[in-house]
Every structure is written in structure tokens, then in C-alpha cells.
Design a protein around this motif. Sequence first.
Motif, PDB file in Angstrom:
ATOM      1  N   SER A 136       0.795  -1.650   0.466  1.00  0.00           N
ATOM      2  CA  SER A 136      -0.083   0.335  -0.222  1.00  0.00           C
ATOM      3  C   SER A 136       1.022   0.963   0.227  1.00  0.00           C
ATOM      4  O   SER A 136       1.651   1.102   0.731  1.00  0.00           O
ATOM      5  CB  SER A 136      -1.215   0.171   1.173  1.00  0.00           C
ATOM      6  OG  SER A 136      -1.319   0.955   1.294  1.00  0.00           O
ATOM      7  N   GLU A 198      -9.765   2.540   3.893  1.00  0.00           N
ATOM      8  CA  GLU A 198      -8.757   3.216   2.879  1.00  0.00           C
ATOM      9  C   GLU A 198     -11.071   4.302   3.188  1.00  0.00           C
ATOM     10  O   GLU A 198     -11.436   4.837   2.746  1.00  0.00           O
ATOM     11  CB  GLU A 198      -8.827   3.077   2.088  1.00  0.00           C
ATOM     12  CG  GLU A 198      -8.207   3.875   0.844  1.00  0.00           C
ATOM     13  CD  GLU A 198      -7.565   3.037  -0.100  1.00  0.00           C
ATOM     14  OE1 GLU A 198      -6.675   2.540   0.471  1.00  0.00           O
ATOM     15  OE2 GLU A 198      -8.291   2.676  -0.935  1.00  0.00           O
ATOM     16  N   TYR A 199     -12.395   2.258   2.228  1.00  0.00           N
ATOM     17  CA  TYR A 199     -13.083   3.161   1.691  1.00  0.00           C
ATOM     18  C   TYR A 199     -14.104   4.021   2.741  1.00  0.00           C
ATOM     19  O   TYR A 199     -14.541   5.180   2.314  1.00  0.00           O
ATOM     20  CB  TYR A 199     -13.789   2.284   1.179  1.00  0.00           C
ATOM     21  CG  TYR A 199     -13.920   1.456  -0.140  1.00  0.00           C
ATOM     22  CD1 TYR A 199     -12.275   1.211  -0.967  1.00  0.00           C
ATOM     23  CD2 TYR A 199     -14.268   1.305  -0.952  1.00  0.00           C
ATOM     24  CE1 TYR A 199     -11.330   0.907  -1.520  1.00  0.00           C
ATOM     25  CE2 TYR A 199     -14.641   0.849  -1.836  1.00  0.00           C
ATOM     26  CZ  TYR A 199     -13.093  -0.075  -2.676  1.00  0.00           C
ATOM     27  OH  TYR A 199     -12.938  -0.133  -3.774  1.00  0.00           O
TER      28      TYR A 199
HETATM   29  C1  6PG Z   1      -2.932   1.500  -1.523  1.00  0.00           C
HETATM   30  C2  6PG Z   1      -4.788   1.361  -2.846  1.00  0.00           C
HETATM   31  C3  6PG Z   1      -4.292   1.073  -3.733  1.00  0.00           C
HETATM   32  C4  6PG Z   1      -5.479   1.791  -5.028  1.00  0.00           C
HETATM   33  C5  6PG Z   1      -6.818   1.375  -4.357  1.00  0.00           C
HETATM   34  C6  6PG Z   1      -7.883   2.317  -4.856  1.00  0.00           C
HETATM   35  O1  6PG Z   1      -3.119   1.352  -0.596  1.00  0.00           O
HETATM   36  O2  6PG Z   1      -2.508   1.713  -2.240  1.00  0.00           O
HETATM   37  O3  6PG Z   1      -5.440   0.937  -1.632  1.00  0.00           O
HETATM   38  O4  6PG Z   1      -4.375  -0.419  -3.846  1.00  0.00           O
HETATM   39  O5  6PG Z   1      -5.039   2.434  -5.585  1.00  0.00           O
HETATM   40  O6  6PG Z   1      -7.433   0.091  -3.450  1.00  0.00           O
HETATM   41  O7  6PG Z   1      -8.283   1.268  -5.426  1.00  0.00           O
HETATM   42  P1  6PG Z   1     -10.352   1.186  -5.513  1.00  0.00           P
HETATM   43  O8  6PG Z   1     -10.497   2.799  -4.290  1.00  0.00           O
HETATM   44  O9  6PG Z   1     -10.954   1.731  -7.362  1.00  0.00           O
HETATM   45  O10 6PG Z   1     -11.014   0.389  -4.660  1.00  0.00           O
END
Ligand code: 6PG
Length: 484
Positions: A136, A198-199
Amino acid sequence: MTDTQQAPELAQVGVVGMAVMGSNLARNFARHGYRVAIFNRTPARTDAVIAAHGDEGTFLPAHSIEEFVASIAEPRRIILMVQAGDPTDATIAQLLPLLSPGDVIMDGGNAHFRDTIRRESEIASSGIHFVGCGISGGEYGALTGPSIMPGGTPESYQLLGPMLEDIAAQVDGTEPCCAWMGPNGAGHFVKMIHNGIEYSDMQVIGEAWMLLRAAGLSNAECADVFARWNTGDLDSYLIEITSEVLRQKDPRTGADLVDVIKDRAGMKGTGTWTVTTALELGAPVNGIAEAVFARATSSHDDLRAVAQQTLAGPVAELPLGDREEFVEDVRQALWCSKVIAYSQGFDEIRSGGKAFGWNIRIADAASIWRDGCIIRAKLLERIRAEYDADPGLVSFMCAPSVAPELAEYQGAWRRVVAAAVTAGIGAPAFSATLAYYDLARAPRVNAALTQAQRDFFGSHTYERIDIDGHWHLDWSGDRSESPA
Ligand code: 6PG
């Protein structure tokens, strides 16, 4: 001979897939002094990396997979940075015949952890290690120091761990944001949870922004608020970039960029996996689920087109008392919702660890998320400390240092959710996390009625608060109770 005594010109690590993430990871290894073999199905991609960055360290470019494998010292350490799904399986199939027992294939893409469990079991008999590893931090993180979440066998971590720890983000310059998460799919599972959090983090920040805007703040004023919040408990990468984004003008029109962007969120699916897996595990992650559904609602064009024409509701303006007081209420509500969403994510890690026999050390997951990753935040140091102090902690929101803060802030949280509802502003994550907080702390909830209803129509039985056992009432007969 040990792998370092073999012909010095051989690579110590190989990276397959020279898109931005893969090439940046290869550059990161090279910048740390490793000899790095690189390969891409399209040779021009490999050549482009050398042309642009060949001076950053020792690269061994290969134009065939055979040449690539032959250029890596044994036991070979090979990192796949290719698209999840079929491309990953295809690349593994190309590599396997060329590898020897003791070699390691690490999948650094966003693979589903069940695919990783399958892949590892499929190749285990070959004596080749398969490691599913979450990485990540995006493209910048891959180059400068990501958070790295490897699974696989302890032996494979002995082979890969030291170099992954070298290239990972370093907390205070000394603590690598990389640790073994557990066997087989544990690494990709933890990365999946990272993305679910994250979401939810992005959703509660978005809801805070909508509320501040409805209270009359401009985007620039919102940017100032987020920048101020970023100096306190909400200190995090996502809050930091939110301030940047809200300040950004559209280079074409000069308007606020965020106001000329279509409000339809995309998602590649990792957050969705977090929720579907939580449903299987029975782990309540409603803060994360609301974030996924909010993205889906935002991009449900047909529904929104009709609903905007047919559904009545208040205009999203907040009748305000003192603006600064409201802004502080929103900050407190944001902190509470964030704590609940993170608590739910870590609860799912606990559930997953038990269900899949991984026994993931939650403090380790929190520790390696303190830097390098997208959800890096000051809060993670507190989470690490609380789980370090009490590895059996049922939920972060109940931790000794956290519950009192939630108690102090929950009044503001309620005022903000009430204001959102009154003003007709959809704030699903703020309200769902508050509902979770209240359901969790309630001495009695509606589930008693649910049990009676289930027994009424399906004889599914219920338990009593005063005697042990499962019971059924003869609802269609004499209404007597009998043991199940
Ligand atoms: C990370 C991010 C990476 C990706 C996200 C966004 O940890 O570096 O999470 O894995 O950019 O998954 O993707 P979505 O928002 O389209 O799921």
C-alpha cells in the motif's frame, strides 16, 4: 555457495511487470543497492524503465521470461506486479517450469486472499514458496517506501523479509512498515481490510466536507479546516490530501476543481471484498459497507436521475447557530466515525485470523500502517499501543484511552447526524457508525423480538435470559414452551 556468493552479476531480486507500481518498486530496490532483474511482457516497457531510470542502480533487464529467471541468483526471489486475476495465474504458469525448489514467487498485486490461498496450495508440492503480499502507498509509496503486508510461510519471510523491510516506509526512520502477517492468504487479507478502512475513511471525510459546505463554508475554507484538523487527532494522509484537493483550482476554468469533477465514485473492488468477506465471517463492518454502498449509489445514474426529479426533501442547507461550534462538532463526529470504522476493520482482522487459522497479531497490522500506506494516520499509533497492551482487546472503540474520548465527543456526533438528517444530507457512514456504537453499548436490543418472530414462523427456537437451553413456543397450539 550462498546466494550472495554466486556470480556477483546475478540479480538478488526480480520484478515482473513494469507498469508504474512495478517499475517504482524495482527502482526502490535498486536505490537500496540491490541488483534487480526486470521483465515485462512488452519489452519496450522494460527498455523504457532502463532509459529513464537505469542510472538509479543495478538493473538486469530481460526480454524473455527465460532470460529473466536465468539472471536471478538462487534461491530466486521473484515479485509479480501484474494485474490481479488471470494475468497473475498466467505469469505464475510461465515461471514455474523455470524455477527450482526453494525459490519464492511473491504476488504484490491486489489479489483476493482466496486466490492466494489457492495459488499457494497449487504450487506447494513443487517446493516453491508462494507469497501473497499487500503493498500500500500507491505509485509514490512503491518508489519511496510503501507499507508491505506479506503472507506465506515463515521460511519465505526469512528469504524475502529483510529486503522488503529495507524498501518499506520507516517509522521514525528506524521501524520498517513491513511484517509477516501470517500464512498463505493472510497478507492479502490484511491488505483487503486496509482498503476497506480506506473506503470508510474517505467516506466519512466526504460526509464531513458535505456538511461543512452545507453550513456555508467555501471549498477554500473547508481546505483550511481540514489542514487545521490535520494538526490534531485527525492527522492523516487522507485528511492532508483532502485539504490539497479542496484548495486545487481547475486549470481549465479556474473554478474549484472538486466542483467540476463528476460525483460518481469508481471502485476496483477491494472495499467490496472487505464487506462480502465480513458478511461471511459475521463481522459487522457497517461503516465500511456504507462507504461501498455510497460509491455504488453515487454511480447509479438511472436511480439518481429519477430520484432527483421525483423525491422531495429539504434543500441541503444547515440552519446554523455558531459556525465555529458546528465545525468543531463535525470534527468530533468525524473522529468518532473514523474510530468506529477502524475498530470494525480490526475486528474483521480478528475474525478472519480465527476463521482461517492465521492468528494475525493486530498490533503488527496497526504498526505497519503507521506510515507508507494510504490510511497512515496518527490514530494508528494509538491502535498499535492499545493492542500491544492488550492483544485480546475486543474492540479498539472500547480501549481504555478511547472510550472516554468517544463519551466526550458522542454528543457532537449526535448533533451532526441529526443536523444531516434534518437538512436532507445523506451521511450514511456517520449515522451507521453511530448506530453501531449505540447497538453495541445497549443493554437490550431488538434481537429478542427477532428471535421470537423466527420461532413463530420457523420454529428456529430462542434462548432465555433466566434459564439455559434452547426453547420453542407452540405458537399455533397451546402456546406452551418446550425445550428444543
Ligand atoms: C493502496 C491503494 C491501492 C488502490 C486502491 C484504490 O493501498 O495503495 O488502496 O490499492 O489505489 O485500491 O482502488 P479503488 O478505490 O478503485 O478500490
